[in-house]
Design an enzyme around this catalytic site. Structure first.
Site, PDB file in Angstrom:
ATOM      1  N   GLY A  75       0.814  -1.208   0.000  1.00 49.72           N
ATOM      2  CA  GLY A  75       0.000   0.000   0.000  1.00 49.72           C
ATOM      3  C   GLY A  75       0.848   1.258   0.000  1.00 49.72           C
ATOM      4  O   GLY A  75       0.345   2.355  -0.259  1.00 49.72           O
ATOM      5  N   SER A  77       3.141   4.264  -0.997  1.00 45.76           N
ATOM      6  CA  SER A  77       3.180   5.018  -2.253  1.00 45.76           C
ATOM      7  C   SER A  77       4.609   5.122  -2.782  1.00 45.76           C
ATOM      8  O   SER A  77       5.553   4.657  -2.150  1.00 45.76           O
ATOM      9  CB  SER A  77       2.554   6.398  -2.042  1.00 45.76           C
ATOM     10  OG  SER A  77       3.063   6.972  -0.864  1.00 45.76           O
ATOM     11  N   HIS A 133      -3.581  16.295  -0.431  1.00 47.01           N
ATOM     12  CA  HIS A 133      -3.416  15.398   0.725  1.00 47.01           C
ATOM     13  C   HIS A 133      -3.071  16.197   1.972  1.00 47.01           C
ATOM     14  O   HIS A 133      -2.666  17.356   1.899  1.00 47.01           O
ATOM     15  CB  HIS A 133      -2.295  14.386   0.456  1.00 47.01           C
ATOM     16  CG  HIS A 133      -2.722  13.209  -0.371  1.00 47.01           C
ATOM     17  ND1 HIS A 133      -2.846  13.268  -1.740  1.00 47.01           N
ATOM     18  CD2 HIS A 133      -3.076  11.938  -0.014  1.00 47.01           C
ATOM     19  CE1 HIS A 133      -3.243  12.084  -2.198  1.00 47.01           C
ATOM     20  NE2 HIS A 133      -3.399  11.263  -1.171  1.00 47.01           N
ATOM     21  N   LYS A 137       1.973  14.118   4.378  1.00 44.09           N
ATOM     22  CA  LYS A 137       2.369  13.182   3.302  1.00 44.09           C
ATOM     23  C   LYS A 137       3.743  13.568   2.760  1.00 44.09           C
ATOM     24  O   LYS A 137       3.955  14.715   2.369  1.00 44.09           O
ATOM     25  CB  LYS A 137       1.318  13.178   2.191  1.00 44.09           C
ATOM     26  CG  LYS A 137       1.599  12.152   1.102  1.00 44.09           C
ATOM     27  CD  LYS A 137       0.382  11.929   0.223  1.00 44.09           C
ATOM     28  CE  LYS A 137       0.649  10.965  -0.923  1.00 44.09           C
ATOM     29  NZ  LYS A 137       1.064   9.615  -0.478  1.00 44.09           N
TER      30      LYS A 137
HETATM   31  N1  LIG Z   1      -2.744   2.440  -0.664  1.00 43.60           N
HETATM   32  C1  LIG Z   1      -3.530   3.212   0.069  1.00 43.60           C
HETATM   33  O1  LIG Z   1      -4.776   3.198  -0.048  1.00 43.60           O
HETATM   34  C2  LIG Z   1      -2.930   4.115   1.090  1.00 43.60           C
HETATM   35  C3  LIG Z   1      -1.579   4.238   1.132  1.00 43.60           C
HETATM   36  N2  LIG Z   1      -0.997   5.057   2.037  1.00 43.60           N
HETATM   37  C4  LIG Z   1       0.448   5.057   2.032  1.00 43.60           C
HETATM   38  O2  LIG Z   1       0.912   4.193   3.071  1.00 43.60           O
HETATM   39  C5  LIG Z   1       2.157   4.674   3.561  1.00 43.60           C
HETATM   40  C6  LIG Z   1       2.053   4.842   5.074  1.00 43.60           C
HETATM   41  O3  LIG Z   1       1.133   5.863   5.367  1.00 43.60           O
HETATM   42  P1  LIG Z   1       0.805   6.279   6.889  1.00 43.60           P
HETATM   43  O4  LIG Z   1       0.383   5.107   7.670  1.00 43.60           O
HETATM   44  O5  LIG Z   1      -0.092   7.439   6.767  1.00 43.60           O
HETATM   45  O6  LIG Z   1       2.257   6.763   7.384  1.00 43.60           O
HETATM   46  P2  LIG Z   1       2.789   6.961   8.869  1.00 43.60           P
HETATM   47  O7  LIG Z   1       3.845   8.012   8.805  1.00 43.60           O
HETATM   48  O8  LIG Z   1       1.660   7.151   9.813  1.00 43.60           O
HETATM   49  O9  LIG Z   1       3.493   5.563   9.229  1.00 43.60           O
HETATM   50  C7  LIG Z   1       4.671   5.143   8.610  1.00 43.60           C
HETATM   51  C8  LIG Z   1       5.073   3.781   9.114  1.00 43.60           C
HETATM   52  O10 LIG Z   1       6.212   3.341   8.390  1.00 43.60           O
HETATM   53  C9  LIG Z   1       7.285   3.085   9.286  1.00 43.60           C
HETATM   54  N3  LIG Z   1       8.537   3.528   8.668  1.00 43.60           N
HETATM   55  C10 LIG Z   1       8.959   4.789   8.448  1.00 43.60           C
HETATM   56  N4  LIG Z   1      10.186   4.788   7.891  1.00 43.60           N
HETATM   57  C11 LIG Z   1      10.535   3.493   7.769  1.00 43.60           C
HETATM   58  C12 LIG Z   1      11.701   2.833   7.305  1.00 43.60           C
HETATM   59  N5  LIG Z   1      12.760   3.523   6.827  1.00 43.60           N
HETATM   60  N6  LIG Z   1      11.741   1.480   7.351  1.00 43.60           N
HETATM   61  C13 LIG Z   1      10.680   0.766   7.811  1.00 43.60           C
HETATM   62  N7  LIG Z   1       9.555   1.338   8.297  1.00 43.60           N
HETATM   63  C14 LIG Z   1       9.491   2.684   8.272  1.00 43.60           C
HETATM   64  C15 LIG Z   1       6.990   3.888  10.535  1.00 43.60           C
HETATM   65  O11 LIG Z   1       7.672   3.289  11.656  1.00 43.60           O
HETATM   66  P3  LIG Z   1       8.154   4.184  12.911  1.00 43.60           P
HETATM   67  O12 LIG Z   1       6.946   4.360  13.794  1.00 43.60           O
HETATM   68  O13 LIG Z   1       9.214   3.348  13.551  1.00 43.60           O
HETATM   69  O14 LIG Z   1       8.672   5.481  12.363  1.00 43.60           O
HETATM   70  C16 LIG Z   1       5.468   3.729  10.600  1.00 43.60           C
HETATM   71  O15 LIG Z   1       5.137   2.487  11.141  1.00 43.60           O
HETATM   72  C17 LIG Z   1       2.448   5.959   2.788  1.00 43.60           C
HETATM   73  O16 LIG Z   1       3.290   5.687   1.703  1.00 43.60           O
HETATM   74  C18 LIG Z   1       1.072   6.391   2.294  1.00 43.60           C
HETATM   75  O17 LIG Z   1       1.155   7.168   1.148  1.00 43.60           O
HETATM   76  C19 LIG Z   1      -1.733   5.762   2.933  1.00 43.60           C
HETATM   77  C20 LIG Z   1      -3.087   5.708   2.923  1.00 43.60           C
HETATM   78  C21 LIG Z   1      -3.804   4.869   1.987  1.00 43.60           C
HETATM   79  O1  LIG Z   2      -0.455   9.237   2.063  1.00 45.78           O
HETATM   80  C1  LIG Z   2      -1.697   9.106   1.992  1.00 45.78           C
HETATM   81  O2  LIG Z   2      -2.464   9.545   2.868  1.00 45.78           O
HETATM   82  C2  LIG Z   2      -2.263   8.395   0.851  1.00 45.78           C
HETATM   83  N1  LIG Z   2      -1.443   7.822  -0.003  1.00 45.78           N
HETATM   84  C3  LIG Z   2      -1.811   7.068  -1.141  1.00 45.78           C
HETATM   85  C4  LIG Z   2      -1.321   7.754  -2.414  1.00 45.78           C
HETATM   86  O3  LIG Z   2      -0.180   8.227  -2.431  1.00 45.78           O
HETATM   87  O4  LIG Z   2      -2.072   7.792  -3.388  1.00 45.78           O
HETATM   88  C5  LIG Z   2      -3.279   6.717  -1.162  1.00 45.78           C
HETATM   89  C6  LIG Z   2      -4.189   7.778  -0.619  1.00 45.78           C
HETATM   90  O5  LIG Z   2      -4.256   8.825  -1.531  1.00 45.78           O
HETATM   91  C7  LIG Z   2      -3.726   8.272   0.732  1.00 45.78           C
END
Ligand SMILES: NC(=O)C1=CN([C@@H]2O[C@H](COP(=O)(O)OP(=O)(O)OC[C@H]3O[C@@H](n4cnc5c(N)ncnc54)[C@H](OP(=O)(O)O)[C@@H]3O)[C@@H](O)[C@H]2O)C=CC1
Ligand SMILES: O=C(O)C1=N[C@H](C(=O)O)C[C@H](O)C1
Length: 252
Positions: A75, A77, A133, A137
């Site tokens: 998931g 990005s 966003h 992000k």
């Molecule tokens: N496909 C979809 O529908 C969606 C995708 N996304 C994407 O998902 C990703 C995560 O989003 P979100 O949960 O909001 O982000 P957050 O910043 O809330 O969480 C990031 C997570 O990744 C971990 N992390 C950060 N850096 C590293 C690293 N170098 N190695 C391993 N783990 C790492 C963090 O760990 P720690 O706590 O130790 O820092 C934390 O657990 C993004 O790329 C976002 O764009 C988001 C929403 C929907």
């Molecule tokens: O970082 C986010 O929040 C999201 N990331 C994904 C993207 O890069 O498209 C999916 C969604 O838009 C939320």
């Protein structure tokens, strides 16, 4: 059968959402919850991995998981079609590799919005994407916008590039598959995308708004349950929800 899931990025917003879903599901069980401080081998023994971490970490997580034969739902990005092609080669070259499912957006509405944009694309010569966003992000353009632009570009194969006048000026956005993409990062928002298509005397706007992270839940569950049976590399939820919209033709 119970599916044991390893979650990379488990301490983040998406990771915590996934942990709650796993906890609430009868057929899913948490195998490992990884943060940035974890060792990747904590994933070993899982039936499926979910990567919702950071664009800079995702490639290493995907290669480890696929290389260990663990199917992974991605998931995170930051994946362009070129980078996905590298993973396709990796999976093809490693007989025992686990399947990889890249899901740029888990929201069904967003997936449909992208498909509708691709369906409309051959009929309009001007097409631009505006995505917005939350301020936290780290990457731009969004993975969803990149995927949308790539599918729009594919749908227009044979029609030539869209009209993108003055695209060399920075304020005109970043070109992805020839489509200008404009990114906003601001407080008060989760995620939005507008695909604006312009033709002869008309415009069509395909807009999607994410109002709550709950919009991702159905897609996450669908992908996790599909992954154990998946083969090779899949991009997007489209095929998983039976989407088979025509993306070429039109404009005769
Ligand atoms: N496909 C979809 O529908 C969606 C995708 N996304 C994407 O998902 C990703 C995560 O989003 P979100 O949960 O909001 O982000 P957050 O910043 O809330 O969480 C990031 C997570 O990744 C971990 N992390 C950060 N850096 C590293 C690293 N170098 N190695 C391993 N783990 C790492 C963090 O760990 P720690 O706590 O130790 O820092 C934390 O657990 C993004 O790329 C976002 O764009 C988001 C929403 C929907
Ligand atoms: O970082 C986010 O929040 C999201 N990331 C994904 C993207 O890069 O498209 C999916 C969604 O838009 C939320």
């Amino acid at each position: 059968m119970t599916i044991r899931v390893a979650v990379a990025g488990a301490t983040g917003k998406m990771g915590r959402l996934a942990l709650d879903l796993i906890e609430a599901s009868d057929d899913l069980e948490l195998h490992a919850a990884l943060s940035s401080k974890s060792e990747l081998d904590e994933m070993l023994g899982a039936d499926v991995a979910l990567d919702v971490s950071h664009p800079a970490a995702s490639a290493g997580i995907v290669e480890f998981s696929a290389g260990a034969g663990i199917p992974i739902v991605v998931g995170t990005s930051g994946w362009s079609s070129e980078r996905i092609a590298d993973i396709e080669r990796f999976v093809r070259d490693h007989e025992e590799a686990g399947a990889v499912l890249f899901i740029p957006n888990f929201s069904i509405g967003s997936v449909l919005g992208t498909a509708f944009a691709a369906l409309a694309a051959p009929w309009f010569d001007s097409i631009e994407i505006v995505e917005a966003h939350h301020a936290g992000k780290v990457d731009s353009p969004s993975g969803t916008a990149v995927r949308t632009a790539e599918l729009v570009g594919e749908a227009r194969a044979g029609k030539g590039p869209v009209a993108a006048p003055h695209a060399d000026q920075r304020a005109r956005g970043q070109l992805v598959s020839g489509i200008p993409v404009h990114s906003l990062r601001m407080s008060g928002l989760l995620a939005e995308q507008r695909v604006v298509l312009g033709g002869d005397g008309e415009t069509l706007t395909i807009a999607h708004s994410t109002l709550s992270p709950s919009s991702y839940e159905a897609g996450i569950l669908l992908a996790l349950r599909h992954a154990p049976e998946a083969v090779g590399v899949t991009v997007g939820l489209g095929t998983l929800i039976g989407l088979d919209l025509p993306t070429a033709g039109g404009g005769e």
